[in-house]
Design a protein around this motif. Sequence first.
Motif, PDB file in Angstrom:
ATOM      1  N   SER A  59       0.801  -1.222   0.000  1.00  0.00           N
ATOM      2  CA  SER A  59       0.000   0.000   0.000  1.00  0.00           C
ATOM      3  C   SER A  59       0.832   1.271   0.000  1.00  0.00           C
ATOM      4  N   ASP A  60       2.141   1.172   0.260  1.00  0.00           N
ATOM      5  CA  ASP A  60       2.995   2.357   0.278  1.00  0.00           C
ATOM      6  C   ASP A  60       3.649   2.622  -1.074  1.00  0.00           C
ATOM      7  N   ASN A  61       3.351   1.810  -2.076  1.00  0.00           N
ATOM      8  CA  ASN A  61       3.944   1.968  -3.414  1.00  0.00           C
ATOM      9  C   ASN A  61       2.849   2.381  -4.388  1.00  0.00           C
ATOM     10  N   ALA A  62       2.697   3.699  -4.592  1.00  0.00           N
ATOM     11  CA  ALA A  62       1.609   4.223  -5.415  1.00  0.00           C
ATOM     12  C   ALA A  62       1.701   3.740  -6.861  1.00  0.00           C
ATOM     13  N   PHE A  63       2.915   3.695  -7.405  1.00  0.00           N
ATOM     14  CA  PHE A  63       3.068   3.254  -8.794  1.00  0.00           C
ATOM     15  C   PHE A  63       2.596   1.818  -8.967  1.00  0.00           C
ATOM     16  N   LEU A  64       2.992   0.937  -8.040  1.00  0.00           N
ATOM     17  CA  LEU A  64       2.603  -0.464  -8.134  1.00  0.00           C
ATOM     18  C   LEU A  64       1.094  -0.622  -7.949  1.00  0.00           C
ATOM     19  N   LEU A  65       0.489   0.208  -7.099  1.00  0.00           N
ATOM     20  CA  LEU A  65      -0.949   0.144  -6.912  1.00  0.00           C
ATOM     21  C   LEU A  65      -1.685   0.532  -8.186  1.00  0.00           C
ATOM     22  N   VAL A  66      -1.252   1.614  -8.823  1.00  0.00           N
ATOM     23  CA  VAL A  66      -1.882   2.036 -10.087  1.00  0.00           C
ATOM     24  C   VAL A  66      -1.678   0.971 -11.156  1.00  0.00           C
ATOM     25  N   PHE A  67      -0.453   0.438 -11.242  1.00  0.00           N
ATOM     26  CA  PHE A  67      -0.165  -0.601 -12.229  1.00  0.00           C
ATOM     27  C   PHE A  67      -1.036  -1.829 -11.985  1.00  0.00           C
ATOM     28  N   SER A  68      -1.216  -2.205 -10.720  1.00  0.00           N
ATOM     29  CA  SER A  68      -2.052  -3.354 -10.388  1.00  0.00           C
ATOM     30  C   SER A  68      -3.490  -3.129 -10.832  1.00  0.00           C
ATOM     31  N   GLY A  69      -3.983  -1.908 -10.624  1.00  0.00           N
ATOM     32  CA  GLY A  69      -5.335  -1.598 -11.066  1.00  0.00           C
ATOM     33  C   GLY A  69      -5.479  -1.676 -12.569  1.00  0.00           C
ATOM     34  N   VAL A  70      -4.507  -1.131 -13.284  1.00  0.00           N
ATOM     35  CA  VAL A  70      -4.572  -1.120 -14.753  1.00  0.00           C
ATOM     36  C   VAL A  70      -4.448  -2.526 -15.321  1.00  0.00           C
ATOM     37  N   ILE A  71      -3.486  -3.310 -14.834  1.00  0.00           N
ATOM     38  CA  ILE A  71      -3.287  -4.653 -15.383  1.00  0.00           C
ATOM     39  C   ILE A  71      -4.485  -5.542 -15.090  1.00  0.00           C
ATOM     40  N   THR A  72      -5.132  -5.331 -13.933  1.00  0.00           N
ATOM     41  CA  THR A  72      -6.338  -6.103 -13.621  1.00  0.00           C
ATOM     42  C   THR A  72      -7.477  -5.698 -14.551  1.00  0.00           C
ATOM     43  N   GLY A  73      -7.559  -4.398 -14.852  1.00  0.00           N
ATOM     44  CA  GLY A  73      -8.639  -3.907 -15.708  1.00  0.00           C
ATOM     45  C   GLY A  73      -8.498  -4.284 -17.165  1.00  0.00           C
ATOM     46  N   VAL A  74      -7.273  -4.264 -17.689  1.00  0.00           N
ATOM     47  CA  VAL A  74      -7.090  -4.469 -19.132  1.00  0.00           C
ATOM     48  C   VAL A  74      -6.523  -5.840 -19.486  1.00  0.00           C
ATOM     49  N   GLY A  75      -5.933  -6.553 -18.511  1.00  0.00           N
ATOM     50  CA  GLY A  75      -5.234  -7.802 -18.820  1.00  0.00           C
ATOM     51  C   GLY A  75      -6.114  -8.860 -19.449  1.00  0.00           C
ATOM     52  N   GLY A  76      -7.324  -9.047 -18.899  1.00  0.00           N
ATOM     53  CA  GLY A  76      -8.224 -10.053 -19.447  1.00  0.00           C
ATOM     54  C   GLY A  76      -8.642  -9.738 -20.873  1.00  0.00           C
ATOM     55  N   GLY A  77      -8.877  -8.462 -21.153  1.00  0.00           N
ATOM     56  CA  GLY A  77      -9.259  -8.058 -22.503  1.00  0.00           C
ATOM     57  C   GLY A  77      -8.134  -8.279 -23.502  1.00  0.00           C
ATOM     58  N   VAL A  78      -6.893  -8.047 -23.073  1.00  0.00           N
ATOM     59  CA  VAL A  78      -5.751  -8.288 -23.947  1.00  0.00           C
ATOM     60  C   VAL A  78      -5.654  -9.774 -24.295  1.00  0.00           C
ATOM     61  N   LEU A  79      -5.769 -10.632 -23.275  1.00  0.00           N
ATOM     62  CA  LEU A  79      -5.723 -12.073 -23.515  1.00  0.00           C
ATOM     63  C   LEU A  79      -6.877 -12.515 -24.421  1.00  0.00           C
ATOM     64  N   ARG A  80      -8.060 -11.968 -24.185  1.00  0.00           N
ATOM     65  CA  ARG A  80      -9.222 -12.289 -25.027  1.00  0.00           C
ATOM     66  C   ARG A  80      -8.937 -11.982 -26.493  1.00  0.00           C
ATOM     67  N   ASP A  81      -8.434 -10.785 -26.756  1.00  0.00           N
ATOM     68  CA  ASP A  81      -8.173 -10.381 -28.140  1.00  0.00           C
ATOM     69  C   ASP A  81      -7.079 -11.235 -28.778  1.00  0.00           C
ATOM     70  N   ILE A  82      -6.050 -11.571 -28.022  1.00  0.00           N
ATOM     71  CA  ILE A  82      -4.976 -12.419 -28.550  1.00  0.00           C
ATOM     72  C   ILE A  82      -5.517 -13.801 -28.887  1.00  0.00           C
ATOM     73  N   PHE A  83      -6.333 -14.363 -28.009  1.00  0.00           N
ATOM     74  CA  PHE A  83      -6.870 -15.711 -28.216  1.00  0.00           C
ATOM     75  C   PHE A  83      -7.786 -15.795 -29.428  1.00  0.00           C
TER      76      PHE A  83
END
Length: 225
Positions: free
Chosen positions: A128-152
């Motif tokens: 919780s003390d690493n703001a960059f990692l928190l934002v990155f975690s939010g983004v990768i969770t939000g877009v990661g599934g869609g990226v895999l979907r499109d690749i598949f």
Amino acid sequence: MNAHFDVIVTILELIGTAVFAASGALTAIKRYFDLFGVIIIGVTTAVGGGIMRDIVIGSHPVAAFRDPLAMGVAAAVSLAVFVAVAMKGDLSIRAFRLYDTAMLLLDTVGLGIFTVTGITAAMRSGVSDNAFLLVFSGVITGVGGGVLRDIFVNKKPEIFVSNIYACASATGAAAFLIAYGRMSFMPSCIISLAITFSLRLVSVRFGWNLPKIQIRSKSERAYRM
């Protein structure tokens, strides 16, 4: 993080799982996948981003396998979408237009919800003390599934070619962190969701895109001269 907080996050995660599973299932149906393929794409879209996030933050085993509830919900929703479309018979032009609208809304809702739950999952893991990692975690969770979907389904990932998608997630994630430092979880969550939804939908409505370089061949340049 109290029990009430955990219940709210779980509900949000299940809603996000359901809408992303429906999004993946619709994509697979449009590409003429069979039932097994539709379920696999639906589940991948729903949990793929969370799996990527857990690998990045070192949470093992990843949540999708530690608690299979999300996978079960995603599989059930994918099956329900397949049955609903099958009962309609052949998809008409009007049906495909409705599909595009449904995809936009489902993707937008899932993006906003998973951006928030991705941050909270990272907070639970002790970063919780690493703001960059928190934002990155939010983004990768939000877009990661869609990226895999499109690749598949053999499609260029949407986030790389059109619309303000990952940027909307990143903006919503940053807004959540700023708000959460000043108020409780739910108001921060609402602010983040509103910003992510609005930026995503407005970008689609007005055709906002990040800059791209158009490279033409010599023949195309000669033809245009």
